[in-house]
Design an enzyme around this catalytic site. Structure first.
Site, short mmCIF file in Angstrom:
data_model
loop_
_atom_site.label_atom_id
_atom_site.label_comp_id
_atom_site.label_asym_id
_atom_site.label_seq_id
_atom_site.Cartn_x
_atom_site.Cartn_y
_atom_site.Cartn_z
N CYS A 218 11.48 -4.18 -7.15
CA CYS A 218 13.05 -3.54 -6.47
C CYS A 218 13.67 -5.18 -6.37
O CYS A 218 14.61 -5.28 -4.82
CB CYS A 218 12.13 -3.62 -4.70
SG CYS A 218 11.25 -4.57 -4.45
N ARG B 137 -2.28 -9.67 1.71
CA ARG B 137 -1.41 -8.31 2.11
C ARG B 137 -3.24 -7.50 2.04
O ARG B 137 -2.65 -6.22 1.68
CB ARG B 137 -0.72 -8.06 0.49
CG ARG B 137 1.01 -9.67 1.38
CD ARG B 137 1.18 -10.11 0.09
NE ARG B 137 1.72 -9.18 -0.95
CZ ARG B 137 2.80 -8.57 -0.99
NH1 ARG B 137 3.97 -8.62 0.03
NH2 ARG B 137 3.12 -7.21 -1.85
N GLY C 86 0.49 -1.09 0.27
CA GLY C 86 0.29 -0.08 -0.41
C GLY C 86 0.59 1.25 0.07
O GLY C 86 0.13 2.40 0.16
#
Lengths: 342, 399
Positions: free
Chosen positions: B325, B223, B199
């Protein structure tokens, strides 16, 4: 009176060891003025009364500028020493004796290095000559040979202010806990006499870090003069290399995937050489890393402390007998706690 | 007859599988007690060492030490909070890196600071002033993210609810605000966040206060609930109405089944990846553990499928932001290239890569961008600015 000093020089030299005496005599020969003086003192002042001699032998002779000059100090040196003595002893005692100085002379140190020794460690002024003499003998017994003992004392005179018992205990502790051989221990004592003053628990921790975490053997530690470096610096440099991928902890067979740099190479080099040759990094990065690793360790230390406290609590709750049993290990703390409870 | 042959074939096969080997002929496997036990984090480190040493070369040691040391956070200011968060954060000594880079003069931003990875960095050629200005103007002024200056290792306190009950800021990797900024949402646009949880990026999207409609989707239900909690703790309830915000838990790879194809102005795909920093630290549920090998190997495929869905969901002329990432080329550039060619061949969708160089030039004194990137932009971790790693690449749908 200064004759007695000369006598002491020669007598203590003989007592220390015959070879040393010869050496010191040889040295005295070089220092002709001093030697001549010592001989003159021995021969000419025969008329001095027996009693005063005996008392002087016990306490050394009173320290005056004149005697210092006679012992071979230059005028400025003598003044410096004299001033130091009066400053550190103050007005507590009116008479200062020369026994410490004569003991150092007997060891073969020349006047200028004696001045330096006193500069480094003013506490030595207040030590009794006989005690200093005894500590020197103890150091000799521990394996410091002619040459290295002089170096140790001129490098780190504080070692002479430590009781012989404490030095022996420290040596014993290091040898049993860290399993150094006698020869290695001798080298440690010669290269880094400051270990004797350090907290032994810290020393052991540093050893264990190098041995288990870095996989370095005792011989290499001695070569690298590990004990001269602070724990923080050791950890910072090692972790920096490790996290950059240039150092690996060997497995139980002593194997690594990469070739580790030698401890003695990267531990004692100046920072710029360390950065350019071993870490391949910029100074900025190392400074940042130093800050970060210090904080990491601090936090880990805090967590460990909490852990300890919790453990102690558990002990308190459950097993009082156990704490009694462990008293030996824990020192006075356990005992006091039990007492308070009752 | 057919049945008979079938059974015969079956029997033959079974015999092949269950060939009985007498005990004395069996090879006795070595007991596992002697083989070294490797934790998942060790495996991750080994994998990184091999992969990135080749990929990054001399930069890798610096990136490695950055990854293994504590990461730096940024505080994303919650505009809906009642307190004066900006004042508070400024009093801590940190600064808003977005505002400060926007206010800096174009030439200064490009020349004054020399990043440590700059030897081969191609920022030397002057960037046309108008182009930079355009980029600057398009960045939303509402997104504020505060970071401590270079060389400062202080940390933010965890955010507390203010007088209205909303968190005043949200702590996240400052570099993950960059994809949101580069996505460059304009007033009244509709946005799809295909992999929204947990989020941080979704919240940054909402902070622009320009979105007409946001669809946040993530496959994992647990999640998703975390995302809902985050949004609830930061946003007033009228903003979370059904007209503005839609939260679903669908498989993003099968987005075409939802039927919302070609409708969104912007799509953000922050795909699941081998989270490089996280997998070096966290042992629990590590992607490099042996039990998840299959999953790890199928990640590039999954990422390509997600990006394809995103390309389908966006309208013609709209933009897709792909972000990960990880430092791995296999999951970054390769996925983008693969997805673009697949979209062209199989779906008839052509797309182009949008050049982000003017954008990165604005932020190069806060972040370290990897040099020599053909496709997209990568933020590398470095001890003095320990953000990232983040890779992002912007695609524009042409047909």
């Amino acid at each position: 009176m200064s004759r007695i000093c000369g006598q002491q020089v020669v007598r203590w030299s003989l007592r220390l060891s015959p070879s040393l005496a010869l050496k010191s005599a040889a040295r005295a020969e070089q220092n002709a003025r001093q030697f001549a003086f010592a001989c003159r003192m021995l021969c000419s002042h025969a008329h001095e009364s027996q009693t005063s001699r005996a008392s002087a032998q016990q306490h050394g002779s009173e320290l005056t500028l004149r005697i210092l000059l006679d012992l071979g100090f230059t005028e400025t040196q003598a003044e410096q020493v004299y001033e130091g003595v009066t400053r550190s002893l103050g007005k507590r005692s009116t008479t200062h004796d020369t026994s410490t100085i004569t003991a150092l002379l007997a060891l073969g140190l020349n006047s200028s290095s004696i001045v330096k020794v006193f500069d480094k460690c003013p506490a030595l002024y207040t030590e009794k000559g006989a005690v200093v003499q005894q500590r020197m003998q103890n150091l000799c017994k521990l394996g410091l040979v002619e040459g290295s003992i002089q170096r140790v004392i001129s490098y780190r005179p504080q070692i002479l202010t430590l009781p012989a018992k404490k030095v022996n205990a420290a040596v014993q502790y290091i040898r049993t806990k860290c399993l150094f051989t006698a020869q290695q221990m001798r080298d440690i004592l010669r290269d880094s006499p400051e270990v004797m003053e350090e907290d032994l628990k810290h020393l052991e921790l540093k050893f264990q870090y190098a041995y288990f975490r870095m996989g370095v053997k005792q011989a290499e530690m001695v070569k690298a003069k590990l004990f001269k470096v602070s724990m923080e610096e050791l950890r910072c440099r090692h972790c920096f290399l490790e996290r950059r991928g240039f150092y690996q902890t060997p497995d139980k067979k002593g194997q690594t995937l990469i070739v580790n740099p030698k401890l003695k190479d990267f531990l004692f080099t100046p920072e710029d050489v360390f950065l350019s040759q071993f870490a391949m990094a910029t100074k900025e990065e190392l400074d940042m890393f130093r800050k970060l690793i210090a904080r990491e360790d601090e936090e880990k230390g805090k967590m460990l402390e909490y852990g300890d406290i919790e453990e102690d609590k558990e002990e308190d709750e459950g097993e009082e007998d156990l704490t009694d049993f462990r008293r030996g290990n824990m020192g006075h703390m356990g005992y006091e706690r039990n007492k308070r409870k009752r | 007859m057919a049945v008979q042959t079938n059974t015969r074939v079956l029997l033959n096969k079974v015999r092949g599988i269950l060939q009985f080997i007498q005990k004395r002929h069996r090879v006795k496997t070595k007991w596992a007690a002697t083989s070294p036990k490797l934790s998942a984090t060790d495996l991750a480190l080994q994998n990184h060492d091999v992969m990135y040493n080749m990929q990054l070369g001399e930069l890798w040691p610096s990136v490695r030490v950055g990854l293994l040391t504590e990461q730096k956070y940024g505080a994303l200011v919650n505009n809906f909070s009642c307190d004066d968060t900006v004042m508070y954060l400024q009093s801590l000594g940190c600064q808003d890196f977005i505002a400060s880079s926007l206010h800096m003069e174009g030439s200064k931003a490009a020349d004054s600071v020399i990043p440590p990875y700059s030897e081969s960095l191609q920022f030397d050629q002057p960037i046309e002033g108008t182009y930079t200005d355009l980029t600057r103007a398009s960045i939303s002024p509402n997104v504020k993210c505060f970071v401590f200056p270079k060389g400062d290792i202080s940390r933010f306190k965890p955010a507390r609810p203010d007088s209205c009950g909303y968190l005043s800021y949200y702590l996240m990797d400052a570099a993950s605000v960059l994809p949101v900024l580069a996505l460059n949402v304009q007033k009244g646009q509709s946005v799809l966040d295909l992999c929204a949880a947990p989020g941080g990026k979704t919240l940054a999207l909402l902070q622009t206060q320009a979105i007409r409609f946001l669809w946040a989707n993530d496959w994992s239900g647990s999640r998703m609930s975390r995302l809902q909690r985050t949004l609830k703790s930061c946003l007033p309830s009228e903003l979370c109405s059904e007209d503005n915000l839609c939260i679903t838990s669908l498989d993003g790879r099968k987005w075409q089944e939802v039927g919302e194809n070609g409708t969104f102005d912007k799509v953000l795909v922050d795909v699941p990846c081998t989270t490089d920093r996280h997998s070096l630290v966290e042992e629990d549920n590590n992607i490099f553990s042996r039990s998840r090998t299959k999953e790890k190997q199928s990640l590039p495929l999954c990422q390509t499928q997600l990006l394809l869905s995103a390309l389908q969901a966006v309208r013609v002329g709209g933009e897709v932001m792909y972000s990960t990432c990880t430092l791995s080329q296999l999951q970054n550039q390769c996925v983008v290239e693969q997805a673009m060619s697949l979209a062209k061949e199989e779906l008839g969708i052509s797309a182009e890569v949008v050049d982000l160089q003017p954008f990165t030039a604005l932020f190069q004194d806060t972040f370290y961008f990897a040099p020599d990137m053909n496709v997209g932009v990568m933020v590398l971790p470095h001890l003095t600015a320990n953000f990232g790693p983040i890779y992002f690449c912007k695609l524009r749908r042409l047909s």
